[in-house]
Design a protein around this motif. Structure first.
Motif, PDB file in Angstrom:
ATOM      1  N   THR A 184       6.733 -36.623  -6.812  1.00  0.00           N
ATOM      2  CA  THR A 184       6.815 -36.999  -5.420  1.00  0.00           C
ATOM      3  C   THR A 184       8.423 -36.875  -5.272  1.00  0.00           C
ATOM      4  N   LEU A 187       4.118 -36.305  -1.415  1.00  0.00           N
ATOM      5  CA  LEU A 187       5.311 -37.557  -0.705  1.00  0.00           C
ATOM      6  C   LEU A 187       6.168 -37.055  -0.967  1.00  0.00           C
ATOM      7  N   ARG A 195      12.398 -45.521  -8.677  1.00  0.00           N
ATOM      8  CA  ARG A 195      11.300 -44.500  -9.056  1.00  0.00           C
ATOM      9  C   ARG A 195      10.690 -43.655  -8.184  1.00  0.00           C
ATOM     10  N   LEU A 196      10.472 -42.976  -8.289  1.00  0.00           N
ATOM     11  CA  LEU A 196      10.100 -41.560  -7.573  1.00  0.00           C
ATOM     12  C   LEU A 196       9.594 -40.873  -8.984  1.00  0.00           C
ATOM     13  N   ASP A 197       7.920 -40.793  -8.287  1.00  0.00           N
ATOM     14  CA  ASP A 197       7.336 -40.366  -9.516  1.00  0.00           C
ATOM     15  C   ASP A 197       7.244 -39.032  -9.609  1.00  0.00           C
ATOM     16  N   TYR A 255       8.728 -43.549   3.617  1.00  0.00           N
ATOM     17  CA  TYR A 255       7.826 -41.849   2.878  1.00  0.00           C
ATOM     18  C   TYR A 255       7.403 -40.998   3.730  1.00  0.00           C
ATOM     19  N   HIS A 278       3.889 -46.250  -8.085  1.00  0.00           N
ATOM     20  CA  HIS A 278       2.545 -45.805  -7.150  1.00  0.00           C
ATOM     21  C   HIS A 278       2.227 -46.426  -5.820  1.00  0.00           C
ATOM     22  N   GLN A 279       2.963 -47.171  -5.420  1.00  0.00           N
ATOM     23  CA  GLN A 279       2.703 -47.582  -4.310  1.00  0.00           C
ATOM     24  C   GLN A 279       2.148 -46.413  -3.036  1.00  0.00           C
ATOM     25  N   VAL A 280       2.636 -45.824  -2.598  1.00  0.00           N
ATOM     26  CA  VAL A 280       1.753 -45.642  -1.118  1.00  0.00           C
ATOM     27  C   VAL A 280       0.629 -44.323  -1.135  1.00  0.00           C
ATOM     28  N   LYS A 281       0.741 -43.900  -2.476  1.00  0.00           N
ATOM     29  CA  LYS A 281      -0.302 -43.702  -3.319  1.00  0.00           C
ATOM     30  C   LYS A 281      -1.917 -44.458  -3.385  1.00  0.00           C
TER      31      LYS A 281
END
Ligand code: URA
Length: 233
Positions: A104, A201, A99-101, A131, A185-188
């Motif tokens: 994103t 992102l 999944r991508l937000d 990313y 939402h890991q990177v965020k």
């Protein structure tokens, strides 16, 4: 002869594990008899799932989409928002891998190969996702190292990551972040945990498969070498 779970997976019924579940539940019959786990079958057998015949092996598709912002990574959205499927003109029922937000963009694989999809998303396989992101503020070296070692996200420490500073000006930092977990939402959230907001992102790679020059909203079919590569990850 092939194992029944592989036969069903190749017909697009689901991943091998999901097919094992169906077999165990008694939903699968071979020549009218409830099938057993591990059973071997061939093309001449009459195989049904919930009394519906499956047989013709489904053609498998592997698509790389440059997801733009402003669409959801699902097949259908209850709120009627645009989905990634609206961007792809292919008749087969494909599914996004991971999944991508909504906001994103970047590399998204779509496929009807349930086995591959499971393999790519299973945390045990630790597949790197890279990313590029822009944050507000100047990331300091100790914060970069903290992100690499692991930070608390929703009370659980993240696995080691790679974080490279690409560019900095007076107000922003552009980073490349490589993680192998796929938490929400890991990177965020990682950046939030050290005090920064992600403004932009984009996923640029899965393993060594890169987005390359594909334009936003465009897609292409993966070639044999790329499909083999993903299956070996
Ligand atoms: N991390 C995020 O925060 N969002 C994504 O869409 C992907 C990774």
């Amino acid at each position: 002869m092939v194992r029944l779970n592989k036969f069903l997976a190749d017909c697009g019924v689901g991943s091998r594990r999901e097919c094992d579940g169906l077999i165990e539940s008694g939903a699968v019959k071979v020549n009218g008899k409830v099938a057993k786990l591990g059973q071997l079958v061939d093309e001449s057998d009459k195989i049904t799932v919930r009394d519906k015949r499956v047989g013709d092996k489904q053609k498998l598709y592997y698509v790389l989409l440059h997801k733009p912002k402003g669409c959801v990574t699902t097949v259908k959205d209850d709120l009627g928002r645009k989905t990634v499927m609206d961007l792809v003109d292919i008749k087969a029922r494909l599914y996004p891998v991971g999944r991508l937000d909504y906001d994103t963009e970047g590399l998204l694989i779509l496929t009807n190969d349930g086995d591959l999809s499971n393999r790519l998303t299973h945390p045990r396989n630790e597949i790197n996702k890279t990313y590029v992101c822009r944050i507000s503020g100047i990331l300091k070296e100790n914060e970069r190292q903290q992100l690499e070692r692991g930070v608390l996200v929703d009370g659980v420490k993240t696995a080691p990551a790679r974080v490279k500073i690409l560019e900095q000006d007076a107000h922003h930092t552009r980073l490349e972040v490589t993680i192998h977990e796929g938490r929400n939402h890991q990177v965020k959230k990682m950046l939030e945990s050290v005090g920064y907001e992600v403004e932009f992102l984009k996923r640029v790679a899965v393993g060594d498969l890169r987005l390359g020059g594909l334009k936003r909203g465009d897609y292409r079919f993966l070639n044999e070498a790329e499909i083999d590569y993903l299956k070996r990850l």
